[in-house]
Design a protein around this motif. Structure first.
Motif, PDB file in Angstrom:
ATOM      1  N   LYS A 122      61.338 -33.784 -16.391  1.00 18.03           N
ATOM      2  CA  LYS A 122      60.339 -33.940 -15.330  1.00 18.03           C
ATOM      3  C   LYS A 122      59.279 -32.851 -15.428  1.00 18.03           C
ATOM      4  O   LYS A 122      59.517 -31.786 -15.998  1.00 18.03           O
ATOM      5  N   ARG A 123      58.109 -33.127 -14.832  1.00 18.01           N
ATOM      6  CA  ARG A 123      57.073 -32.117 -14.723  1.00 18.01           C
ATOM      7  C   ARG A 123      57.452 -31.103 -13.656  1.00 18.01           C
ATOM      8  O   ARG A 123      58.074 -31.440 -12.653  1.00 18.01           O
ATOM      9  N   ALA A 124      57.052 -29.862 -13.873  1.00 19.77           N
ATOM     10  CA  ALA A 124      57.275 -28.803 -12.898  1.00 19.77           C
ATOM     11  C   ALA A 124      56.271 -27.700 -13.154  1.00 19.77           C
ATOM     12  O   ALA A 124      55.664 -27.612 -14.228  1.00 19.77           O
ATOM     13  N   THR A 125      56.089 -26.846 -12.153  1.00 20.62           N
ATOM     14  CA  THR A 125      55.229 -25.692 -12.340  1.00 20.62           C
ATOM     15  C   THR A 125      55.877 -24.477 -11.693  1.00 20.62           C
ATOM     16  O   THR A 125      56.902 -24.582 -11.009  1.00 20.62           O
ATOM     17  N   THR A 126      55.286 -23.343 -11.925  1.00 18.08           N
ATOM     18  CA  THR A 126      55.702 -22.095 -11.289  1.00 18.08           C
ATOM     19  C   THR A 126      54.503 -21.153 -11.350  1.00 18.08           C
ATOM     20  O   THR A 126      53.421 -21.538 -11.794  1.00 18.08           O
ATOM     21  N   HIS A 127      54.674 -19.931 -10.895  1.00 20.18           N
ATOM     22  CA  HIS A 127      53.587 -18.952 -10.961  1.00 20.18           C
ATOM     23  C   HIS A 127      53.090 -18.847 -12.402  1.00 20.18           C
ATOM     24  O   HIS A 127      53.883 -18.826 -13.351  1.00 20.18           O
ATOM     25  N   TRP A 128      51.773 -18.776 -12.564  1.00 15.59           N
ATOM     26  CA  TRP A 128      51.191 -18.798 -13.915  1.00 15.59           C
ATOM     27  C   TRP A 128      51.753 -17.710 -14.821  1.00 15.59           C
ATOM     28  O   TRP A 128      51.848 -17.886 -16.040  1.00 15.59           O
ATOM     29  N   HIS A 129      52.156 -16.578 -14.233  1.00 13.56           N
ATOM     30  CA  HIS A 129      52.695 -15.485 -15.048  1.00 13.56           C
ATOM     31  C   HIS A 129      54.035 -15.859 -15.682  1.00 13.56           C
ATOM     32  O   HIS A 129      54.444 -15.256 -16.685  1.00 13.56           O
ATOM     33  N   TYR A 130      54.735 -16.845 -15.119  1.00 17.03           N
ATOM     34  CA  TYR A 130      56.086 -17.176 -15.571  1.00 17.03           C
ATOM     35  C   TYR A 130      56.190 -18.548 -16.232  1.00 17.03           C
ATOM     36  O   TYR A 130      57.293 -18.991 -16.558  1.00 17.03           O
ATOM     37  N   THR A 131      55.066 -19.243 -16.430  1.00 22.25           N
ATOM     38  CA  THR A 131      55.189 -20.599 -16.969  1.00 22.25           C
ATOM     39  C   THR A 131      55.786 -20.612 -18.382  1.00 22.25           C
ATOM     40  O   THR A 131      56.612 -21.473 -18.708  1.00 22.25           O
ATOM     41  N   ALA A 133      57.825 -18.405 -19.643  1.00 28.39           N
ATOM     42  CA  ALA A 133      59.242 -18.051 -19.543  1.00 28.39           C
ATOM     43  C   ALA A 133      60.066 -19.242 -19.058  1.00 28.39           C
ATOM     44  O   ALA A 133      61.189 -19.472 -19.536  1.00 28.39           O
ATOM     45  N   LEU A 134      59.524 -20.014 -18.114  1.00 21.57           N
ATOM     46  CA  LEU A 134      60.239 -21.197 -17.631  1.00 21.57           C
ATOM     47  C   LEU A 134      60.409 -22.209 -18.755  1.00 21.57           C
ATOM     48  O   LEU A 134      61.496 -22.790 -18.932  1.00 21.57           O
ATOM     49  N   ALA A 135      59.346 -22.434 -19.541  1.00 21.61           N
ATOM     50  CA  ALA A 135      59.428 -23.384 -20.650  1.00 21.61           C
ATOM     51  C   ALA A 135      60.415 -22.910 -21.715  1.00 21.61           C
ATOM     52  O   ALA A 135      61.135 -23.719 -22.313  1.00 21.61           O
ATOM     53  N   ALA A 136      60.461 -21.598 -21.960  1.00 18.34           N
ATOM     54  CA  ALA A 136      61.367 -21.064 -22.977  1.00 18.34           C
ATOM     55  C   ALA A 136      62.829 -21.140 -22.522  1.00 18.34           C
ATOM     56  O   ALA A 136      63.720 -21.479 -23.306  1.00 18.34           O
ATOM     57  N   LYS A 137      63.061 -20.850 -21.251  1.00 15.05           N
ATOM     58  CA  LYS A 137      64.436 -20.843 -20.751  1.00 15.05           C
ATOM     59  C   LYS A 137      64.962 -22.248 -20.513  1.00 15.05           C
ATOM     60  O   LYS A 137      66.172 -22.499 -20.664  1.00 15.05           O
ATOM     61  N   HIS A 138      64.078 -23.162 -20.150  1.00 16.86           N
ATOM     62  CA  HIS A 138      64.495 -24.538 -19.841  1.00 16.86           C
ATOM     63  C   HIS A 138      63.588 -25.507 -20.615  1.00 16.86           C
ATOM     64  O   HIS A 138      62.681 -26.117 -20.043  1.00 16.86           O
ATOM     65  N   PRO A 139      63.827 -25.656 -21.910  1.00 17.03           N
ATOM     66  CA  PRO A 139      62.908 -26.431 -22.753  1.00 17.03           C
ATOM     67  C   PRO A 139      62.843 -27.922 -22.413  1.00 17.03           C
ATOM     68  O   PRO A 139      61.906 -28.597 -22.853  1.00 17.03           O
ATOM     69  N   LEU A 140      63.795 -28.440 -21.657  1.00 18.62           N
ATOM     70  CA  LEU A 140      63.752 -29.853 -21.285  1.00 18.62           C
ATOM     71  C   LEU A 140      62.811 -30.116 -20.113  1.00 18.62           C
ATOM     72  O   LEU A 140      62.502 -31.266 -19.805  1.00 18.62           O
ATOM     73  N   VAL A 141      62.364 -29.053 -19.463  1.00 19.73           N
ATOM     74  CA  VAL A 141      61.431 -29.192 -18.343  1.00 19.73           C
ATOM     75  C   VAL A 141      60.008 -29.264 -18.884  1.00 19.73           C
ATOM     76  O   VAL A 141      59.620 -28.473 -19.740  1.00 19.73           O
ATOM     77  N   ARG A 142      59.232 -30.201 -18.380  1.00 22.46           N
ATOM     78  CA  ARG A 142      57.827 -30.349 -18.817  1.00 22.46           C
ATOM     79  C   ARG A 142      56.959 -29.442 -17.942  1.00 22.46           C
ATOM     80  O   ARG A 142      56.457 -29.852 -16.902  1.00 22.46           O
ATOM     81  N   VAL A 143      56.816 -28.205 -18.349  1.00 24.86           N
ATOM     82  CA  VAL A 143      56.131 -27.197 -17.538  1.00 24.86           C
ATOM     83  C   VAL A 143      54.617 -27.411 -17.617  1.00 24.86           C
ATOM     84  O   VAL A 143      54.045 -27.475 -18.703  1.00 24.86           O
ATOM     85  N   ASP A 144      53.981 -27.503 -16.454  1.00 25.41           N
ATOM     86  CA  ASP A 144      52.529 -27.649 -16.355  1.00 25.41           C
ATOM     87  C   ASP A 144      51.967 -26.383 -15.727  1.00 25.41           C
ATOM     88  O   ASP A 144      52.183 -26.123 -14.540  1.00 25.41           O
ATOM     89  N   ALA A 145      51.256 -25.612 -16.515  1.00 25.07           N
ATOM     90  CA  ALA A 145      50.736 -24.326 -16.044  1.00 25.07           C
ATOM     91  C   ALA A 145      49.435 -24.456 -15.277  1.00 25.07           C
ATOM     92  O   ALA A 145      48.939 -23.466 -14.744  1.00 25.07           O
ATOM     93  N   ASN A 146      48.878 -25.657 -15.195  1.00 18.09           N
ATOM     94  CA  ASN A 146      47.513 -25.807 -14.691  1.00 18.09           C
ATOM     95  C   ASN A 146      47.422 -26.552 -13.371  1.00 18.09           C
ATOM     96  O   ASN A 146      46.408 -27.195 -13.094  1.00 18.09           O
ATOM     97  N   VAL A 147      48.462 -26.481 -12.563  1.00 15.29           N
ATOM     98  CA  VAL A 147      48.460 -27.196 -11.287  1.00 15.29           C
ATOM     99  C   VAL A 147      48.980 -26.287 -10.185  1.00 15.29           C
ATOM    100  O   VAL A 147      49.641 -25.278 -10.438  1.00 15.29           O
ATOM    101  N   LEU A 148      48.693 -26.667  -8.934  1.00 13.70           N
ATOM    102  CA  LEU A 148      49.177 -25.905  -7.782  1.00 13.70           C
ATOM    103  C   LEU A 148      50.587 -26.318  -7.389  1.00 13.70           C
ATOM    104  O   LEU A 148      51.388 -25.490  -6.967  1.00 13.70           O
ATOM    105  N   PHE A 149      50.877 -27.606  -7.478  1.00 12.20           N
ATOM    106  CA  PHE A 149      52.239 -28.061  -7.180  1.00 12.20           C
ATOM    107  C   PHE A 149      52.491 -29.391  -7.860  1.00 12.20           C
ATOM    108  O   PHE A 149      51.562 -30.080  -8.282  1.00 12.20           O
TER     109      PHE A 149
END
Length: 318
Positions: A122-131, A133-149
């Motif tokens: 699924k798509r997910a986001t977090t604070h831009w400073h940690y995007t 790290a989130l993608a590296a720790k949980h590679p199955l998550v589709r991290v989107d760094a360019n959204v508010l929520f």
């Protein structure tokens, strides 16, 4: 219209929880006494919890609170890329989701939701400073760094702390309608609507007055939604070329100018459906959509429902 059902909100405070992240859902969902929410704060266990940024908490409830919550918020916490929540917390979050509770993370709380596996694929986001790290720790998550929520069917994530307000207002709009969400925003002195697609962090090489001029143009357009609005008119008001206006507008809002105008018109139509007895044709004319057929078309496309169904769900005093 019957009163909306009471929804129980649990704010889960983990070790190192960020104070602003904890306070946002607690305040948004209790902005007035008539709000149909009951907010409680819990931890992995009752008692003291060491927080972040020099503050600590004393929580009355332990992880058992997640068994009765309809909505569970996970505020951001310290070192999310290094420390996972306790296994009991992860299992309680999974159990809450399995029985239908919505799970919502503010900022780095997304790491806790990712640890459950519920964000895999699924798509997910977090604070831009940690995007990253989130993608590296949980590679199955589709991290989107360019959204508010991001709202992924009952599992929601947001960027930095302020975007937690946007996420909460988004949830209020879905539960209670635009009028209630706008009321909460006014009480909080917050922007009533920032799209989830809006960029959370955009390095700028343009002067700040350009951004201020665009804000003025948006306000100008909101007062004229019933009139014809074109890209050329908006760009002329902002005193830039249509091409520059379009490019910068997408960076600021996540929408093209005309997409933003359409969504603004639909939002005004929603509030008129909630708070007035005007007919569909009149509302369509008032918001600049011309005909009821046009309003129904765009309402269905953007909201997935019809104006009549929306009115039956959210109309006040009926």
């Amino acid at each position: 219209m019957p009163a909306p059902p009471l929804r129980r909100v649990a704010v889960l405070v983990l070790e190192g929880a960020k104070p602003l992240d904890v306070g946002i859902p607690a305040q948004v969902f209790t902005t007035r006494a008539s709000m149909p929410y009951e907010v409680g704060v819990c931890g992995a266990a009752p008692g003291p919890v060491t927080g972040g940024d020099g503050l600590s908490y004393h929580v009355a409830h332990g992880i058992e609170a997640l068994a009765w919550a309809d909505i569970v918020f996970v505020p951001g916490y310290r070192h999310p890329d290094r420390d996972d929540p306790p296994r009991a917390v992860i299992e309680a979050l999974i159990a809450a989701h399995d029985r239908g509770a919505r799970l919502a993370a503010i900022s780095t709380g997304a790491f806790a939701l990712a640890a459950t596996g519920l964000l895999d694929g699924k798509r997910a986001t977090t604070h831009w400073h940690y995007t990253r790290a989130l993608a590296a720790k949980h590679p199955l998550v589709r991290v989107d760094a360019n959204v508010l929520f991001v709202d992924e069917a009952g599992v929601l994530t947001s960027a930095g702390a302020a975007s937690g307000i946007d996420l909460c207002l988004h949830m209020l709009r879905g539960d209670l309608g635009v009028a209630a969400s706008n009321h909460a925003a006014r009480r909080l002195v917050a922007a009533p609507y920032r799209s989830g697609g809006q960029a959370q962090y955009v390095p700028r090489s343009v002067p700040e007055p350009l951004g201020e001029r665009f804000a003025a143009t948006r306000e100008w357009a909101l007062r004229r939604l019933g009139e014809p609005l074109t890209l050329d008119l908006l760009a002329r008001h902002a005193a830039v070329s249509p091409r520059t206006f379009s490019r910068r507008f997408v960076e600021d809002t996540g929408y093209t100018p005309m997409q933003w105008v359409m969504r603004a018109r639909i939002d005004v139509a929603r509030e008129l459906l909630e708070r007035s007895q005007r007919g569909i044709e009149q509302i369509a004319a008032d918001v600049g959509l011309g005909t009821g057929t046009n309003l129904r078309l765009h309402f269905q496309r953007i909201l997935g429902t019809t104006p009549s169904e929306y009115r039956r769900t959210f109309a006040q005093g009926q």
